[in-house]
Design a protein around this motif. Structure first.
Motif, PDB file in Angstrom:
ATOM      1  N   GLY A 196       0.809  -1.211   0.000  1.00  4.75           N
ATOM      2  CA  GLY A 196       0.000   0.000   0.000  1.00  4.75           C
ATOM      3  C   GLY A 196       0.843   1.262   0.000  1.00  4.75           C
ATOM      4  N   ARG A 197       1.874   1.285   0.824  1.00  3.62           N
ATOM      5  CA  ARG A 197       2.751   2.462   0.913  1.00  3.62           C
ATOM      6  C   ARG A 197       3.489   2.671  -0.413  1.00  3.62           C
ATOM      7  N   ALA A 199       2.461   1.737  -3.436  1.00  4.91           N
ATOM      8  CA  ALA A 199       1.511   2.233  -4.435  1.00  4.91           C
ATOM      9  C   ALA A 199       1.216   3.716  -4.246  1.00  4.91           C
ATOM     10  N   GLU A 200       1.085   4.133  -2.995  1.00  2.00           N
ATOM     11  CA  GLU A 200       0.780   5.530  -2.710  1.00  2.00           C
ATOM     12  C   GLU A 200       1.947   6.440  -3.098  1.00  2.00           C
ATOM     13  N   TYR A 229      -2.825   3.346   0.997  1.00  2.00           N
ATOM     14  CA  TYR A 229      -3.096   3.713  -0.390  1.00  2.00           C
ATOM     15  C   TYR A 229      -4.580   4.001  -0.564  1.00  2.00           C
TER      16      TYR A 229
END
Length: 244
Positions: A196-197, A199-200, A229
């Motif tokens: 998630g991190r 992708a963000e 994200y």
């Protein structure tokens, strides 16, 4: 570009499933990315083995290459049955010569080494590579065609270089073999928070979690990654298609 997930399990295929394998299509060119256990049986629901135009391999762990020999024999047998098709190029790195040589089989398939520091042209696709953090040499791929970009992490723990490599990609196909409370770094894998991190920070338009664990409640991977994200997150699923 159209991406179809054929297999998405990490390590080995779950019952009736398949490990890593993805079909990428554009301008009537069919590229198979990785060819893990169970891929050939599943792939024939979508495309016949003799209709592949190329194969691209990230690394030589069995869950990514186990069905290469099966693919070779499928094309061999179809040739015996009267079908005619060219030698299939299988692109892989040459840092494991014992495995690389297996990509060539008679006149059926031909192993072609890619140079990780150079752009590889495969049909309509332009591919750039990034060495990942994994116990064996492994390469992530940024695949571009018609102004769109797909990034496939292959197997890796998180590394900062992924951010620039994946910047603004239309789709991030990211391995996620662990839940947030687990640290996959020593195994060379990411957890849900890492994905998630990543992708963000990279500003990708969509995140697909793949190379999934065989235990736990898989939807939790989405809820965990979504704490980092804010975009679209999905779990990879059999025969899932995404058009870019």
């Amino acid at each position: 570009m159209k991406l179809t997930t054929i297999g998405f399990w990490g390590g080995y295929p779950k019952k009736n499933g398949a490990s890593s394998g993805y079909l990428l299509e554009h301008d009537e060119f069919n590229l198979l990315i990785d060819c893990g256990s169970g891929i050939l049986a599943k792939m024939q629901n979508i495309i016949e083995p003799e209709k592949l135009d190329a194969v691209l391999i990230s690394h030589y762990h069995p869950d990514h290459i186990a069905d290469i020999g099966v693919l070779q024999h499928a094309r061999l047998i179809q040739g015996f049955l009267g079908k005619s098709f060219p030698t299939l190029p299988i692109y892989g790195h040459a840092y494991d010569q014992a495995e690389f040589t297996k990509l060539t089989y008679k006149e059926i398939t031909k192993g072609i080494s890619y140079e990780p520091n150079e752009v590889l042209s495969v049909g309509p696709f332009q591919v750039t590579f990034l060495k990942t953090d994994h116990p064996v040499p492994c390469y992530a791929m940024r695949i571009q065609a018609n102004g769109k970009a797909l990034v496939y992490t292959a197997d890796s723990s998180f590394k900062e270089e992924f951010i620039d490599f994946s910047k603004g990609a239309d789709l991030l196909l990211c391995e996620c073999n662990f839940y947030q409370q687990q640290n996959g770094k020593s195994a060379g894998h990411m957890n849900s928070i890492d994905a998630g991190r990543f992708a963000e920070k990279a500003g990708v338009k969509q995140l697909i979690l793949t190379h999934l664990p065989h235990y736990g409640e898989l939807p939790k991977l989405i809820s965990e990654a979504s704490t980092e994200y804010t975009g679209i997150i999905k779990l990879a699923d059999e025969f899932q298609t995404i058009s870019l």
